[in-house]
Design an enzyme around this catalytic site. Structure first.
Site, PDB file in Angstrom:
ATOM      1  N   ALA A 534       3.273  72.129  13.973  1.00 42.50           N
ATOM      2  CA  ALA A 534       3.261  71.890  12.518  1.00 42.50           C
ATOM      3  C   ALA A 534       2.342  72.867  11.778  1.00 42.50           C
ATOM      4  O   ALA A 534       2.089  72.715  10.582  1.00 42.50           O
ATOM      5  CB  ALA A 534       2.919  70.459  12.160  1.00 42.50           C
ATOM      6  N   GLY A 866      10.359  69.348  16.302  1.00 35.61           N
ATOM      7  CA  GLY A 866       9.018  69.277  16.894  1.00 35.61           C
ATOM      8  C   GLY A 866       7.867  69.237  15.914  1.00 35.61           C
ATOM      9  O   GLY A 866       6.899  68.498  16.113  1.00 35.61           O
ATOM     10  N   GLU A 867       7.946  70.033  14.853  1.00 36.60           N
ATOM     11  CA  GLU A 867       6.784  70.096  13.942  1.00 36.60           C
ATOM     12  C   GLU A 867       6.711  68.882  13.023  1.00 36.60           C
ATOM     13  O   GLU A 867       5.626  68.462  12.629  1.00 36.60           O
ATOM     14  CB  GLU A 867       6.827  71.352  13.053  1.00 36.60           C
ATOM     15  CG  GLU A 867       7.365  72.619  13.685  1.00 36.60           C
ATOM     16  CD  GLU A 867       6.584  73.126  14.861  1.00 36.60           C
ATOM     17  OE1 GLU A 867       5.355  73.191  14.756  1.00 36.60           O
ATOM     18  OE2 GLU A 867       7.204  73.467  15.879  1.00 36.60           O
ATOM     19  N   LEU A 868       7.890  68.350  12.646  1.00 39.95           N
ATOM     20  CA  LEU A 868       7.903  67.325  11.592  1.00 39.95           C
ATOM     21  C   LEU A 868       6.905  66.188  11.824  1.00 39.95           C
ATOM     22  O   LEU A 868       6.146  65.844  10.918  1.00 39.95           O
ATOM     23  CB  LEU A 868       9.325  66.757  11.417  1.00 39.95           C
ATOM     24  CG  LEU A 868       9.373  65.646  10.357  1.00 39.95           C
ATOM     25  CD1 LEU A 868       9.220  66.216   8.952  1.00 39.95           C
ATOM     26  CD2 LEU A 868      10.659  64.837  10.457  1.00 39.95           C
TER      27      LEU A 868
END
Ligand code: FES
Ligand code: FES
Length: 906
Positions: A534, A866-868
């Site tokens: 993120a 993945g980042e959310l």
């Protein structure tokens, strides 16, 4: 030495070992039972769990002399095998329990110990068991692991069959959107996959083992390096220093010219003139054993003249601070943002103005697997380096000039990897391995212990932020002013990009028409800044999502309704002036509203003066890609047995294997291939094309599109005029090419300009997060009781992988909010001291609601994921603390003592 006969996995084995050797070492290094993993090596993570005489023990802290003659030992190899899985192993695969999989053998062995004692545990008993046995997982958020134990227990009790438990392929054979287990799952749950340290043990005789000589100070001039005593130590083959490096002995990465004031070549492979941070590598000892190498490393004498240290951005920005890299100012890059009109008059006339100061800490990645790698020369003289790299082509370019090697003479390969979460976006030990192999001409291995792993790998860069909102009388934000300073440590690689993220994500989610701000990258002597999941957005949203609640409070408005008024709607643009590709927030907030109101009511009803309850919200956004026209390439080839897919979709543990398989299977559906006829070759610059690094949730979108493109080319080539498809033999007979190169470029994107205006990403992910917490007003301790996630990550490729990313991201967000830090070099040197959440720290109830808005530029409508779940999950927790107690924690983490102090100050 002592001799014992142990019954290991049901077989008597004669074992002769040093009395002080740890059982983990004996199992792994002497008996080749490498299914037992060593993570922390300090009794804190449970990766090394085995069952000893009916009790679960951590074998990394169990001395061989304390293992009684005739003891019964069960390791993961004795629990089940790939052909004959134990119910726990099967349950782990179908619940997505093995992401990186490094913790899986330890957890499964531990769970086996539980089920041996209690075949009918409650969820709480399972959680208590993992807590008691110190089983840590950094990937899964624990919930899928408890789900797995509950299902396995049903099998053990005879209430469920293995067949019922196993994944069943849908009737139409389609795996897109299903919970198809990842291809590497069975190898991970049986301990048969070889991570870097396992491969290192299986290297041929004559392989040299490396140890680093590292700086014990944070800033110094080097006056001399004396290796003479070390060279005489037992088993030493060579002591390597900067003098042995053939190239320019520097690493560089992605800096912006001409706006960056440095030249980017600021990170030494082996220090020559200066030490820039604690742990910097000064020399490498190559010896016959790791113990000999480490002992000799202690004997290398380094003559240092210490310099003033600057351990934070403000310290390095002080008037009297010296330049850490002489000739380059400590503030070496600036990024402004200017959107719409001047904000000063708007702030003057705004009905409501709020402002605040925020600090997000140096979050450590805390993977279960410490950094590890190996290198050797192939017969034709090409140097091969195996590591945890999640950017094999990127790292290839970053280290070639420093090593002084021709690009075609260097091959990088990613090992199965026990988690990175971004730290391996930077090369860590690749160049060190390369230098050592080149200087000795031998195969070499290098393995950090957990102290080295924490102190000498990159960290999330702290941001010091100031933010101001001006809103009209109804709460519509009309202007935003921002200022952020990034403590990027001593090395500039990727620092510009990170600073740009502040411009892109502070205030994202709201259609704020007028923005002015300035960010700066600052060189310091603390840990170097590397990517972390993120990247740049947790810092950004800490300011903008905390301040949103402050504005709501000032206006006497509900925080959900204030957000609802400001969220992206058609006609709005992001801070960079880009129009969102979908508008997910209104439906998310509409769905959340009744859940939120019920949670508030419950919190109010259950609050007591000692245990105050509260509910907090935040929203998060992240772009899928590298800024601008990001690109990827893959290969796809028809073979007699099916299809071979070649990609460099590197795997942190997030599920590159299932991401690529699910996408290829969907693209190849006309061929009706079963998934196991798509074989994958992955992550090897010698064999697979450049798919770009695994960062910024880009692979599902960018490489996913390249896979789709390549598969479509193959299908077109196979198609006959009657709509059927040629077989492999027919293709051969007609001389039609069998192999295709799939490519995709995000050509619709434009990088941000000097005012941070542009359309940097083709696809975004959107989320709304809600935390329900209890704060103990006597101790200041916060517990997250429940977490709710509204997520739009586009069309879902694999449900297990996506769920797993979100559960794991929520857990990391809770850790970021409450406990994790790497600040004190003396204190923050272990998993526990750095505040990693154990299972008791993460709620068992994590509800996820999906909004699958198809993305126009995503393959089959998919975005990344993945980042959310780490964009702003932490801010929901902080807003919940404020809601519960009235205390605003603006400088993270919200440790109990800090909350208590603020409570007292109310
Ligand atoms: S507890 Fe043994 S490796 Fe961590
Ligand atoms: S799956 Fe548990 S640490 Fe990665």
């Amino acid at each position: 030495m002592i001799k014992k006969v142990l019954h290991i996995n049901g077989m008597p084995r004669t074992v002769i070992a040093q009395p002080e050797a740890m059982l983990a070492e004996v199992l792994r290094e002497q008996l080749n039972l490498t299914g037992t993993k060593v993570g922390c090596g300090q009794g804190q993570c449970g990766c090394c769990s085995v069952i000893l005489n009916g009790k679960v023990v951590r074998s990394c802290i169990t001395k061989f002399r304390r293992v009684e003659e005739g003891s019964l030992v069960t390791t993961i190899e004795g629990v089940g095998t790939p052909d004959n899985l134990h119910a726990l192993q099967m349950a782990w695969t179908v619940h997505g329990g093995a992401q990186c999989g490094f913790c899986s053998p330890g957890f499964i062995v531990s769970a086996k110990g539980l089920l041996d004692e209690n075949q009918n545990p409650t969820r709480q008993e399972v959680r208590d068991w993992f807590q008691k046995h110190r089983n840590l997982c950094r990937c899964t958020g624990y919930k899928p692991l408890v789900d797995a134990v509950m299902d396995a227990a049903k099998v053990v009790r005879g209430e469920l069959t293995m067949k019922d438990l196993a994944f069943k392929l849908p009737e139409d054979g389609r795996i897109w959107g299903s919970a198809y287990p990842r291809p590497t799952a069975v190898a991970k749950v049986t301990g048969t996959i070889d991570y870097g340290a396992d491969l290192g043990l299986k290297m041929p005789l004559g392989t040299l083992r490396l140890a680093l000589v590292q700086a014990k100070v944070s800033h110094a001039d080097i006056r001399g390096i004396d290796t003479s005593e070390a060279e005489k130590m037992p088993g030493v083959f060579k002591v390597v220093t900067h003098k042995d490096v053939k190239g320019k002995n520097r690493i560089t990465g992605l800096i912006t010219f001409p706006t960056n004031k440095g030249d980017g070549w600021d990170r030494p492979i082996l220090c020559d003139e200066k030490v820039f941070q604690f742990g910097d590598a000064i020399a490498i000892v190559a010896a016959d054993t790791e113990a000999n190498a480490r002992a000799a490393a202690e004997k290398v004498k380094v003559d240092l003249e210490e310099l003033p240290t600057y351990m934070s951005a403000p310290a390095a920005m002080a008037e009297d601070a010296i330049e850490i890299h002489p000739g380059t100012p400590n503030v070496y890059y600036e990024q402004k943002i200017a959107k719409g009109g001047d904000t000063a008059p708007l702030m003057q006339s705004a009905a409501h103005v709020v402002e605040g100061d925020f600090y997000l800490q140096r979050q450590p990645h805390l993977t279960m697997e410490p950094d590890v790698g190996l290198a050797y020369f192939e017969a034709e003289g090409r140097l091969c380096i195996h590591s945890k790299s999640i950017g094999i082509y990127l790292h290839h370019a970053m280290i070639c000039p420093g090593l002084g090697i021709e690009p075609e003479k260097l091959r990088l390969i990613q090992n199965p990897t026990g988690g990175t979460f971004g730290y391996k976006f930077s090369p860590t030990m690749e160049a060190l391995l390369g230098v050592a192999a080149m200087a000795t001409g031998r195969a070499v291995t290098l393995k950090y212990d957990y102290f080295q792993h924490i102190t000498y790998t990159g960290k999330r860069s702290p941001f010091f932020l100031k933010l101001k909102y001006g809103a009209d009388k109804d709460g519509k934000i009309v202007a935003m002013e921002s200022d952020w300073s990034v403590d990027h440590g001593p090395y500039s690689e990727f620092g510009d990009l990170l600073t740009l993220r502040g411009a892109q994500f502070i205030g994202a989610g709201y259609g704020i028409p007028n923005i002015r701000g300035l960010g700066r990258t600052v060189c310091t002597n603390h840990a170097w800044g590397s990517a972390f999941r993120a990247y740049g957005s947790p810092q950004s949203f800490l300011a903008s999502e905390s301040l949103m609640d402050e504005l709501a409070e000032k206006m006497g408005m509900d925080p959900l309704e204030l957000r609802y008024k400001n969220i992206y709607r058609p006609g709005d643009t992001s801070p960079t002036g880009q129009e969102p590709e979908v508008f997910s927030f209104p439906e998310m907030f509409d769905k959340l509203r009744p859940v939120y109101q019920a949670a508030l009511k419950k919190a109010k009803a259950e609050s007591t003066p000692d245990k105050k309850r509260g509910v907090g919200l935040s929203l998060g956004i992240y772009g899928c890609g590298l800024d601008g026209p990001d690109a990827s390439e893959i290969s796809v080839e028809l073979t007699p047995d099916g299809v071979v897919l070649g990609s460099s979709w590197e795997d942190h543990g997030q599920g590159a294997d299932i991401g690529a398989l699910g996408t290829a299977h969907e693209a190849l559906r006309p061929l009706k291939l079963p998934p196991d006829q798509i074989r994958q070759v992955m992550n090897d610059t010698g064999e697979t094309p450049n798919s770009g690094p695994s960062g910024g949730s880009r692979q599902q979108v960018v490489t996913g599109n390249a896979i789709k493109n390549g598969c479509e080319m193959l299908i077109n080539a196979m198609k006959k005029s009657d709509g059927t498809f040629r077989t492999y033999q027919e293709m051969k007979a007609e001389n039609i090419p069998l192999k295709y190169s799939g490519k995709w470029t995000a050509s619709m994107c434009t990088p941000c300009d000097e005012n941070a205006q542009g359309s940097p990403f083709a696809v975004y992910m959107y989320g709304v997060f809600m935390a329900e917490v209890t704060v103990d007003t006597q101790t200041g301790k916060t517990v997250v009781d429940k977490y709710t996630v509204m997520a739009d990550v586009g069309k879902i490729n694999n449900k297990l992988a996506v769920d797993g990313q979100i559960y794991g991201g929520v857990a990391q967000g809770i850790g970021l909010a409450l406990s994790e830090d790497f600040e004190d070099l003396k204190k923050h040197t272990s998993l526990a001291a750095c505040g990693i959440p154990y299972i008791k720290d993460i709620p068992d109830v994590i509800d996820i609601h999906y909004f699958e808005n198809p993305r126009p530029h995503g393959p089959f409508g998919a975005a990344g994921v993945g980042e959310l779940p780490l964009t702003s999950t932490h801010v929901a927790v902080l807003n919940a603390i404020k809601n519960a107690t009235g205390v605003r924690i603006a400088h993270l983490p919200a440790l109990p003592e800090k909350v208590l102090q603020e409570l007292k100050a109310l």
